[in-house]
Design a protein around this motif. Structure first.
Motif, PDB file in Angstrom:
ATOM      1  N   CYS A 173      -6.212   1.090   3.514  1.00 30.86           N
ATOM      2  CA  CYS A 173      -7.121   1.908   2.703  1.00 30.86           C
ATOM      3  C   CYS A 173      -7.277   1.330   1.303  1.00 30.86           C
ATOM      4  O   CYS A 173      -8.377   1.341   0.726  1.00 30.86           O
ATOM      5  CB  CYS A 173      -6.610   3.344   2.625  1.00 30.86           C
ATOM      6  N   MET A 174      -6.196   0.822   0.719  1.00 30.67           N
ATOM      7  CA  MET A 174      -6.276   0.212  -0.608  1.00 30.67           C
ATOM      8  C   MET A 174      -7.207  -1.002  -0.598  1.00 30.67           C
ATOM      9  O   MET A 174      -8.074  -1.152  -1.465  1.00 30.67           O
ATOM     10  CB  MET A 174      -4.881  -0.207  -1.081  1.00 30.67           C
ATOM     11  N   VAL A 175      -7.023  -1.872   0.393  1.00 32.55           N
ATOM     12  CA  VAL A 175      -7.855  -3.065   0.479  1.00 32.55           C
ATOM     13  C   VAL A 175      -9.299  -2.694   0.790  1.00 32.55           C
ATOM     14  O   VAL A 175     -10.242  -3.260   0.208  1.00 32.55           O
ATOM     15  CB  VAL A 175      -7.292  -4.027   1.550  1.00 32.55           C
ATOM     16  N   TRP A 176      -9.488  -1.748   1.685  1.00 32.09           N
ATOM     17  CA  TRP A 176     -10.834  -1.295   2.059  1.00 32.09           C
ATOM     18  C   TRP A 176     -11.579  -0.787   0.826  1.00 32.09           C
ATOM     19  O   TRP A 176     -12.731  -1.138   0.604  1.00 32.09           O
ATOM     20  CB  TRP A 176     -10.720  -0.204   3.116  1.00 32.09           C
ATOM     21  N   ARG A 177     -10.908   0.031   0.035  1.00 31.56           N
ATOM     22  CA  ARG A 177     -11.557   0.597  -1.154  1.00 31.56           C
ATOM     23  C   ARG A 177     -11.817  -0.490  -2.199  1.00 31.56           C
ATOM     24  O   ARG A 177     -12.799  -0.413  -2.952  1.00 31.56           O
ATOM     25  CB  ARG A 177     -10.670   1.697  -1.761  1.00 31.56           C
ATOM     26  N   LEU A 178     -10.973  -1.505  -2.226  1.00 29.66           N
ATOM     27  CA  LEU A 178     -11.143  -2.586  -3.197  1.00 29.66           C
ATOM     28  C   LEU A 178     -12.471  -3.305  -2.999  1.00 29.66           C
ATOM     29  O   LEU A 178     -13.128  -3.699  -3.957  1.00 29.66           O
ATOM     30  CB  LEU A 178      -9.983  -3.578  -3.066  1.00 29.66           C
ATOM     31  N   PHE A 179     -12.881  -3.462  -1.731  1.00 30.00           N
ATOM     32  CA  PHE A 179     -14.120  -4.180  -1.425  1.00 30.00           C
ATOM     33  C   PHE A 179     -15.192  -3.250  -0.868  1.00 30.00           C
ATOM     34  O   PHE A 179     -16.088  -3.693  -0.146  1.00 30.00           O
ATOM     35  CB  PHE A 179     -13.826  -5.307  -0.423  1.00 30.00           C
ATOM     36  N   ASP A 180     -15.115  -1.981  -1.217  1.00 32.64           N
ATOM     37  CA  ASP A 180     -16.054  -0.988  -0.690  1.00 32.64           C
ATOM     38  C   ASP A 180     -17.486  -1.281  -1.110  1.00 32.64           C
ATOM     39  O   ASP A 180     -18.436  -0.919  -0.423  1.00 32.64           O
ATOM     40  CB  ASP A 180     -15.653   0.412  -1.172  1.00 32.64           C
ATOM     41  N   PHE A 185     -11.234   2.774  -8.849  1.00 35.51           N
ATOM     42  CA  PHE A 185     -10.372   2.310  -7.761  1.00 35.51           C
ATOM     43  C   PHE A 185      -9.028   3.031  -7.750  1.00 35.51           C
ATOM     44  O   PHE A 185      -8.561   3.507  -6.713  1.00 35.51           O
ATOM     45  CB  PHE A 185     -10.150   0.800  -7.884  1.00 35.51           C
ATOM     46  N   LEU A 186      -8.379   3.143  -8.907  1.00 32.49           N
ATOM     47  CA  LEU A 186      -7.064   3.768  -8.967  1.00 32.49           C
ATOM     48  C   LEU A 186      -7.130   5.227  -8.549  1.00 32.49           C
ATOM     49  O   LEU A 186      -6.305   5.701  -7.758  1.00 32.49           O
ATOM     50  CB  LEU A 186      -6.495   3.647 -10.384  1.00 32.49           C
ATOM     51  N   THR A 194      -7.991   5.460  -4.610  1.00 32.62           N
ATOM     52  CA  THR A 194      -6.899   5.059  -3.725  1.00 32.62           C
ATOM     53  C   THR A 194      -5.729   6.042  -3.803  1.00 32.62           C
ATOM     54  O   THR A 194      -5.078   6.319  -2.787  1.00 32.62           O
ATOM     55  CB  THR A 194      -6.409   3.643  -4.059  1.00 32.62           C
ATOM     56  N   ALA A 195      -5.469   6.576  -4.989  1.00 33.98           N
ATOM     57  CA  ALA A 195      -4.402   7.575  -5.114  1.00 33.98           C
ATOM     58  C   ALA A 195      -4.739   8.819  -4.301  1.00 33.98           C
ATOM     59  O   ALA A 195      -3.876   9.378  -3.590  1.00 33.98           O
ATOM     60  CB  ALA A 195      -4.194   7.938  -6.586  1.00 33.98           C
ATOM     61  N   ILE A 196      -5.973   9.267  -4.358  1.00 39.11           N
ATOM     62  CA  ILE A 196      -6.390  10.442  -3.585  1.00 39.11           C
ATOM     63  C   ILE A 196      -6.374  10.120  -2.089  1.00 39.11           C
ATOM     64  O   ILE A 196      -6.012  10.971  -1.264  1.00 39.11           O
ATOM     65  CB  ILE A 196      -7.778  10.912  -4.036  1.00 39.11           C
ATOM     66  N   THR A 197      -6.723   8.893  -1.744  1.00 38.90           N
ATOM     67  CA  THR A 197      -6.688   8.495  -0.332  1.00 38.90           C
ATOM     68  C   THR A 197      -5.275   8.569   0.230  1.00 38.90           C
ATOM     69  O   THR A 197      -5.053   9.096   1.326  1.00 38.90           O
ATOM     70  CB  THR A 197      -7.229   7.058  -0.175  1.00 38.90           C
ATOM     71  N   VAL A 198      -4.308   8.039  -0.503  1.00 36.23           N
ATOM     72  CA  VAL A 198      -2.917   8.104  -0.049  1.00 36.23           C
ATOM     73  C   VAL A 198      -2.446   9.558   0.026  1.00 36.23           C
ATOM     74  O   VAL A 198      -1.681   9.943   0.925  1.00 36.23           O
ATOM     75  CB  VAL A 198      -2.012   7.270  -0.971  1.00 36.23           C
ATOM     76  N   PHE A 199      -2.917  10.381  -0.903  1.00 35.53           N
ATOM     77  CA  PHE A 199      -2.596  11.809  -0.847  1.00 35.53           C
ATOM     78  C   PHE A 199      -3.123  12.427   0.446  1.00 35.53           C
ATOM     79  O   PHE A 199      -2.413  13.196   1.117  1.00 35.53           O
ATOM     80  CB  PHE A 199      -3.192  12.534  -2.053  1.00 35.53           C
TER      81      PHE A 199
END
Length: 311
Positions: free
Chosen positions: A133-140, A150-151, A154-159
């Protein structure tokens, strides 16, 4: 959301509209007056529809647990996929770009790998999902674009990964244990006890707000009703279904009330910040799948923890 004490306090307060966000956000159009499921009650819900759906779901789950318990894994997997989609959709409406595809695929991996590989499978799938998910969002936005927020995203995604599929995987882990179907049935009964106790006590006695900054309609009287019903339910289910010490039932009942209430409040705060009443509209009288899981998910983890440690 899980109606429990919140529906009870809404009924006691005689209000049908959610409070506005402290920052001034207004609720989305999916308020009770906009729901197509019929005339809402004082609780802001169509109670006949809610009862019919609740009874139907409960009876179906009990039948699965008693006769074909492994089928529950598939049911959990489908429910988590829908719940994840609902939450991701609501977040994207608020311009929080969580990556839906790896979220849903990773969540499925966590659920299904819990079956053959236990906690190791869950932990590995969780870590892989978070990383992807982190990598996916990096190149979204493509390789040439600079990521925005980004921060935060990705934080909400991990949540979300932790909130939905990770907590749900503990129900699958519990199902693999000795008398696992009865353990899952026990924790589900206790969540229902918490809901019913909160509703009854809130309607009859609800006067003192519990956490008005988050949920103005949740009362201490409703919480007390949830506690009483859940302790009684814990005593009966642990003693009769699991043939275990009754004090384990008391401990489990108290633990489930605490985490179920916190689960309600967590989703209440999220929906308050997003300015919505429900995460979805799939279940008449209830909202979306996630609105029925807010108290179930943390209760699954705590029930697995208590029963694994003490039985």
């Amino acid at each position: 959301m899980s109606d429990g004490t919140i529906v009870a306090e809404e009924a006691a307060a005689g209000e049908t509209m959610p409070a506005s966000d402290p920052a001034g956000a207004t609720p989305a159009p999916d308020t009770p007056s906009a729901q197509p499921s019929g005339k809402p009650s004082r609780a802001g819900r169509n109670l006949p529809a809610a009862l019919a759906v609740g009874v139907g779901l409960g009876a179906s789950l009990i039948a699965i647990l008693l006769f074909v318990p492994k089928v529950l894994i598939g049911v959990i997997a489908v429910a988590m996929a829908i719940a994840t989609w609902e939450v991701a959709k609501r977040l994207r409406e608020a311009d929080v770009l969580v990556p839906r595809v790896p979220l849903i695929v990773g969540g499925q991996a966590m659920i299904w790998l819990a079956w053959p590989y236990g906690t190791q499978g869950v932990a590995g799938a969780f870590a892989a999902t978070a990383l992807v998910c982190m990598v996916w969002r990096l190149f979204d936005h493509g390789l040439a674009a600079t990521p925005r927020n980004f921060l935060r995203d990705t934080a909400i995604t991990v949540f979300v990964v932790s909130w939905i599929p990770l907590l749900a995987s503990f129900a699958v882990l519990m199902l693999q244990q000795d008398d696992g179907n009865l353990r899952v049935l026990t924790f589900m009964i206790l969540v229902v006890c918490s809901d019913v106790g909160g509703y009854v006590a809130g309607v009859l006695f609800g006067r003192h707000p519990m956490v008005p900054a988050i949920s103005p309609k949740k009362s201490w009287e409703g919480f007390a009703g949830s506690l009483v019903f859940c302790i009684i339910g814990g005593l009966l289910t642990v003693t009769l279904l699991l043939q275990a010490n009754s004090m384990i039932g008391v401990l489990l009942g108290v633990a489930v009330v605490l985490v179920a209430t916190c689960g309600d409040l967590i989703e209440s705060q999220i929906k308050r910040e997003l300015g919505i009443k429900d995460m979805g509209t799939l279940l008449p009288g209830h909202g979306g799948i996630m609105d029925r899981l807010d108290s179930m998910l943390p209760s699954a983890f705590v029930s697995w923890l208590v029963l694994t440690a003490l039985l």
